[in-house]
Design a protein around this motif. Structure first.
Motif, PDB file in Angstrom:
ATOM      1  N   GLY A 139       2.753  87.690   8.897  1.00  0.00           N
ATOM      2  CA  GLY A 139       1.254  88.271   8.152  1.00  0.00           C
ATOM      3  C   GLY A 139       0.687  87.272   7.103  1.00  0.00           C
ATOM      4  N   ILE A 140       1.283  86.366   6.312  1.00  0.00           N
ATOM      5  CA  ILE A 140       1.155  85.903   5.086  1.00  0.00           C
ATOM      6  C   ILE A 140       1.310  84.228   5.753  1.00  0.00           C
ATOM      7  CG2 ILE A 140       2.263  83.947   3.430  1.00  0.00           C
ATOM      8  CD1 ILE A 140       3.904  86.457   3.262  1.00  0.00           C
ATOM      9  N   GLU A 141       1.603  84.213   6.573  1.00  0.00           N
ATOM     10  CA  GLU A 141       1.395  82.895   6.997  1.00  0.00           C
ATOM     11  C   GLU A 141      -0.772  82.407   7.843  1.00  0.00           C
ATOM     12  OE1 GLU A 141       3.237  80.256   7.371  1.00  0.00           O
ATOM     13  OE2 GLU A 141       4.844  82.031   6.496  1.00  0.00           O
ATOM     14  N   PRO A 142      -1.253  83.598   8.216  1.00  0.00           N
ATOM     15  CA  PRO A 142      -2.215  83.060   9.216  1.00  0.00           C
ATOM     16  C   PRO A 142      -3.054  83.050   7.666  1.00  0.00           C
ATOM     17  CG  PRO A 142      -1.492  84.971   9.940  1.00  0.00           C
ATOM     18  CD  PRO A 142      -0.588  84.727   9.337  1.00  0.00           C
ATOM     19  N   LEU A 143      -2.904  83.679   6.712  1.00  0.00           N
ATOM     20  CA  LEU A 143      -3.244  83.644   5.077  1.00  0.00           C
ATOM     21  C   LEU A 143      -3.157  82.004   4.877  1.00  0.00           C
ATOM     22  CD1 LEU A 143      -4.593  85.306   2.428  1.00  0.00           C
ATOM     23  CD2 LEU A 143      -2.126  85.205   1.746  1.00  0.00           C
ATOM     24  N   PHE A 144      -1.820  81.283   4.600  1.00  0.00           N
ATOM     25  CA  PHE A 144      -1.558  80.152   4.503  1.00  0.00           C
ATOM     26  C   PHE A 144      -2.484  78.760   4.949  1.00  0.00           C
ATOM     27  CE2 PHE A 144       2.600  80.934   2.307  1.00  0.00           C
ATOM     28  CZ  PHE A 144       2.496  81.298   2.192  1.00  0.00           C
ATOM     29  N   SER A 145      -2.819  79.477   6.602  1.00  0.00           N
ATOM     30  CA  SER A 145      -3.400  78.611   7.732  1.00  0.00           C
ATOM     31  C   SER A 145      -5.070  78.908   6.682  1.00  0.00           C
ATOM     32  CB  SER A 145      -3.781  79.264   8.847  1.00  0.00           C
ATOM     33  OG  SER A 145      -2.110  78.564   9.058  1.00  0.00           O
ATOM     34  N   ASP A 146      -5.677  79.985   6.686  1.00  0.00           N
ATOM     35  CA  ASP A 146      -6.982  80.273   6.347  1.00  0.00           C
ATOM     36  C   ASP A 146      -7.419  79.405   4.829  1.00  0.00           C
ATOM     37  OD1 ASP A 146      -7.647  81.837   8.074  1.00  0.00           O
ATOM     38  OD2 ASP A 146      -7.271  83.452   7.127  1.00  0.00           O
ATOM     39  N   LEU A 147      -6.331  79.744   4.046  1.00  0.00           N
ATOM     40  CA  LEU A 147      -6.691  78.957   2.422  1.00  0.00           C
ATOM     41  C   LEU A 147      -6.616  77.354   3.505  1.00  0.00           C
ATOM     42  CD1 LEU A 147      -4.429  80.973   0.924  1.00  0.00           C
ATOM     43  CD2 LEU A 147      -7.409  81.088   1.072  1.00  0.00           C
ATOM     44  N   LYS A 148      -5.961  77.002   3.844  1.00  0.00           N
ATOM     45  CA  LYS A 148      -5.273  75.566   4.164  1.00  0.00           C
ATOM     46  C   LYS A 148      -6.281  74.774   5.209  1.00  0.00           C
ATOM     47  CE  LYS A 148      -1.206  75.827   3.248  1.00  0.00           C
ATOM     48  NZ  LYS A 148       0.386  74.597   3.397  1.00  0.00           N
ATOM     49  N   SER A 149      -5.080  74.462   6.256  1.00  0.00           N
ATOM     50  CA  SER A 149      -5.716  74.039   7.628  1.00  0.00           C
ATOM     51  C   SER A 149      -7.247  74.536   8.891  1.00  0.00           C
ATOM     52  CB  SER A 149      -4.969  73.123   8.157  1.00  0.00           C
ATOM     53  OG  SER A 149      -3.833  74.425   8.581  1.00  0.00           O
ATOM     54  N   ARG A 150      -6.426  75.641   8.697  1.00  0.00           N
ATOM     55  CA  ARG A 150      -7.699  76.630   9.516  1.00  0.00           C
ATOM     56  C   ARG A 150      -9.143  77.413   8.590  1.00  0.00           C
ATOM     57  NH1 ARG A 150      -4.501  81.199  12.727  1.00  0.00           N
ATOM     58  NH2 ARG A 150      -5.933  81.805  10.984  1.00  0.00           N
ATOM     59  N   GLY A 151      -9.288  77.058   7.362  1.00  0.00           N
ATOM     60  CA  GLY A 151     -10.587  77.856   6.452  1.00  0.00           C
ATOM     61  C   GLY A 151     -10.850  76.999   5.484  1.00  0.00           C
ATOM     62  N   PHE A 152     -10.640  77.395   4.716  1.00  0.00           N
ATOM     63  CA  PHE A 152     -11.237  76.226   3.534  1.00  0.00           C
ATOM     64  C   PHE A 152     -10.707  75.124   2.617  1.00  0.00           C
ATOM     65  CE2 PHE A 152     -10.909  81.774   2.155  1.00  0.00           C
ATOM     66  CZ  PHE A 152     -12.510  81.749   2.375  1.00  0.00           C
ATOM     67  N   GLU A 153      -9.910  74.694   3.328  1.00  0.00           N
ATOM     68  CA  GLU A 153      -9.064  72.909   3.242  1.00  0.00           C
ATOM     69  C   GLU A 153      -8.667  73.082   2.287  1.00  0.00           C
ATOM     70  OE1 GLU A 153      -8.771  71.311   6.154  1.00  0.00           O
ATOM     71  OE2 GLU A 153      -9.817  72.164   7.764  1.00  0.00           O
ATOM     72  N   LEU A 154      -7.905  73.892   1.689  1.00  0.00           N
ATOM     73  CA  LEU A 154      -7.400  73.862   0.198  1.00  0.00           C
ATOM     74  C   LEU A 154      -7.058  72.145  -0.355  1.00  0.00           C
ATOM     75  CD1 LEU A 154      -7.300  74.707  -2.133  1.00  0.00           C
ATOM     76  CD2 LEU A 154      -5.231  75.293  -1.925  1.00  0.00           C
ATOM     77  N   ALA A 155      -6.690  71.791   0.965  1.00  0.00           N
ATOM     78  CA  ALA A 155      -5.538  70.197   0.452  1.00  0.00           C
ATOM     79  C   ALA A 155      -6.867  69.342   0.171  1.00  0.00           C
ATOM     80  CB  ALA A 155      -4.890  69.685   1.110  1.00  0.00           C
ATOM     81  N   GLU A 156      -7.928  69.667   0.981  1.00  0.00           N
ATOM     82  CA  GLU A 156      -8.838  68.450   0.898  1.00  0.00           C
ATOM     83  C   GLU A 156     -10.141  68.540  -0.665  1.00  0.00           C
ATOM     84  OE1 GLU A 156      -9.905  66.279   3.051  1.00  0.00           O
ATOM     85  OE2 GLU A 156      -8.023  67.031   4.103  1.00  0.00           O
ATOM     86  N   SER A 157      -9.628  69.473  -1.237  1.00  0.00           N
ATOM     87  CA  SER A 157      -9.984  69.351  -2.879  1.00  0.00           C
ATOM     88  C   SER A 157      -9.216  68.283  -3.324  1.00  0.00           C
ATOM     89  CB  SER A 157      -9.854  71.126  -3.650  1.00  0.00           C
ATOM     90  OG  SER A 157      -8.286  71.433  -3.878  1.00  0.00           O
ATOM     91  N   HIS A 158      -8.069  68.583  -2.861  1.00  0.00           N
ATOM     92  CA  HIS A 158      -7.432  66.722  -4.109  1.00  0.00           C
ATOM     93  C   HIS A 158      -6.676  67.504  -6.039  1.00  0.00           C
ATOM     94  CE1 HIS A 158      -7.661  64.348  -0.579  1.00  0.00           C
ATOM     95  NE2 HIS A 158      -8.738  64.540  -0.891  1.00  0.00           N
ATOM     96  N   LEU A 159      -7.385  68.748  -5.885  1.00  0.00           N
ATOM     97  CA  LEU A 159      -6.800  69.458  -6.797  1.00  0.00           C
ATOM     98  C   LEU A 159      -5.947  69.081  -6.880  1.00  0.00           C
ATOM     99  CD1 LEU A 159      -9.075  72.596  -6.515  1.00  0.00           C
ATOM    100  CD2 LEU A 159      -9.283  70.671  -8.237  1.00  0.00           C
ATOM    101  N   GLU A 160      -4.432  68.852  -8.390  1.00  0.00           N
ATOM    102  CA  GLU A 160      -3.534  68.445  -9.089  1.00  0.00           C
ATOM    103  C   GLU A 160      -3.565  69.583 -10.088  1.00  0.00           C
ATOM    104  OE1 GLU A 160      -2.265  63.907  -9.213  1.00  0.00           O
ATOM    105  OE2 GLU A 160      -3.370  63.954  -7.265  1.00  0.00           O
ATOM    106  N   GLN A 161      -4.528  69.557 -10.655  1.00  0.00           N
ATOM    107  CA  GLN A 161      -3.537  70.265 -11.813  1.00  0.00           C
ATOM    108  C   GLN A 161      -3.324  72.085 -12.049  1.00  0.00           C
ATOM    109  OE1 GLN A 161      -6.484  69.194 -15.667  1.00  0.00           O
ATOM    110  NE2 GLN A 161      -6.537  67.404 -15.076  1.00  0.00           N
ATOM    111  N   ALA A 162      -2.873  72.151 -12.382  1.00  0.00           N
ATOM    112  CA  ALA A 162      -2.338  73.771 -12.228  1.00  0.00           C
ATOM    113  C   ALA A 162      -3.752  74.167 -12.191  1.00  0.00           C
ATOM    114  CB  ALA A 162      -1.240  74.092 -12.731  1.00  0.00           C
ATOM    115  N   LYS A 163      -4.467  74.987 -13.247  1.00  0.00           N
ATOM    116  CA  LYS A 163      -5.138  75.746 -14.144  1.00  0.00           C
ATOM    117  C   LYS A 163      -6.547  75.401 -13.543  1.00  0.00           C
ATOM    118  CE  LYS A 163      -4.430  75.599 -19.395  1.00  0.00           C
ATOM    119  NZ  LYS A 163      -4.379  75.909 -20.393  1.00  0.00           N
ATOM    120  N   ARG A 164      -6.676  74.638 -12.470  1.00  0.00           N
ATOM    121  CA  ARG A 164      -7.919  73.769 -12.058  1.00  0.00           C
ATOM    122  C   ARG A 164      -7.834  74.709 -10.122  1.00  0.00           C
ATOM    123  NH1 ARG A 164     -10.355  67.972 -13.034  1.00  0.00           N
ATOM    124  NH2 ARG A 164     -10.773  68.907 -14.999  1.00  0.00           N
ATOM    125  N   LEU A 165      -6.540  74.437  -9.757  1.00  0.00           N
ATOM    126  CA  LEU A 165      -6.006  75.451  -9.103  1.00  0.00           C
ATOM    127  C   LEU A 165      -6.134  76.414  -9.044  1.00  0.00           C
ATOM    128  CD1 LEU A 165      -4.963  74.158  -5.853  1.00  0.00           C
ATOM    129  CD2 LEU A 165      -2.271  74.261  -6.830  1.00  0.00           C
TER     130      LEU A 165
END
Length: 198
Positions: A139-165
């Motif tokens: 059930g966690i895997e779809p959440l990761f997909s939603d936050l990353k490639s299938r939804g919010f595209e977190l990787a595309e934010s290019h955030l590197e600082q922990a506080k901003r992430l």
């Protein structure tokens, strides 16, 4: 739904110490006597984590890598992969893992069509159903997909600082909560023909 997270700068494999800190923090939030089932992917099944959950009295289902050493008490040391080789199901109620000899039970299940077996360390006598408990973590895997490639595209934010992430994760968790609530309400008020059958 993500209820809590921990953002840490560093290498992908942070080791057990950050895991311990996170688990200690979660323990503070749990009501007294709460039953816990900790499920971990094969990259997290370590001696330290296994000892931790055993000390806490928690239930656990840890997927194991195939190269861990195992003593079944019936001869020479072997590996988890050798125990799983050629079998569809196998249940070992009492083995010791790793060179440190940590006691645990192991259930092995290799379902047709799956490239690899699940080799699951657990706190209780192993059965097929208890091996399949590990599937709850999917059930966690779809959440990761939603936050990353299938939804919010977190990787595309290019955030590197922990506080901003960390702040971005909070915004995404709130957005995801809103999306789920709206979808749930819509399902109740205007169900599709398929939802009506269910």
């Amino acid at each position: 739904m993500p209820l809590a997270w921990w953002v840490e700068e560093g290498a992908a494999n942070l080791g057990f110490e950050p895991q311990r800190e996170l688990l200690d923090k979660i323990r503070e939030w749990l009501p007294t006597g709460a039953a816990v089932l900790l499920s971990a992917d094969r990259f997290y099944g370590t001696v330290e984590l296994l000892r931790y959950v055993q000390r806490m009295g928690w239930q656990y289902r840890f997927r194991l890598k195939s190269n861990f050493s195992v003593d079944t008490g019936q001869g020479e040391l072997t590996t988890t992969g050798e125990l799983a080789a050629g079998c569809r199901e196998r249940y070992l109620p009492q083995v010791t893992l790793f060179a440190e000899g940590v006691p645990t039970a192991i259930g092995i299940l290799h379902e047709p069509g799956h490239p690899e077996p699940w080799i699951i360390a657990m706190d209780c006598p192993p059965t097929r159903a208890r091996v399949l408990d590990y599937g709850l973590r999917w059930g966690i895997e779809p959440l990761f997909s939603d936050l990353k490639s299938r939804g919010f595209e977190l990787a595309e934010s290019h955030l590197e600082q922990a506080k901003r992430l960390d702040k971005m994760l909070l915004i995404m968790a709130l957005a995801l909560h809103w999306c789920v609530r709206v979808g749930w309400k819509d399902q109740l008020e205007r169900p599709t023909p398929l939802e009506k059958k269910a």
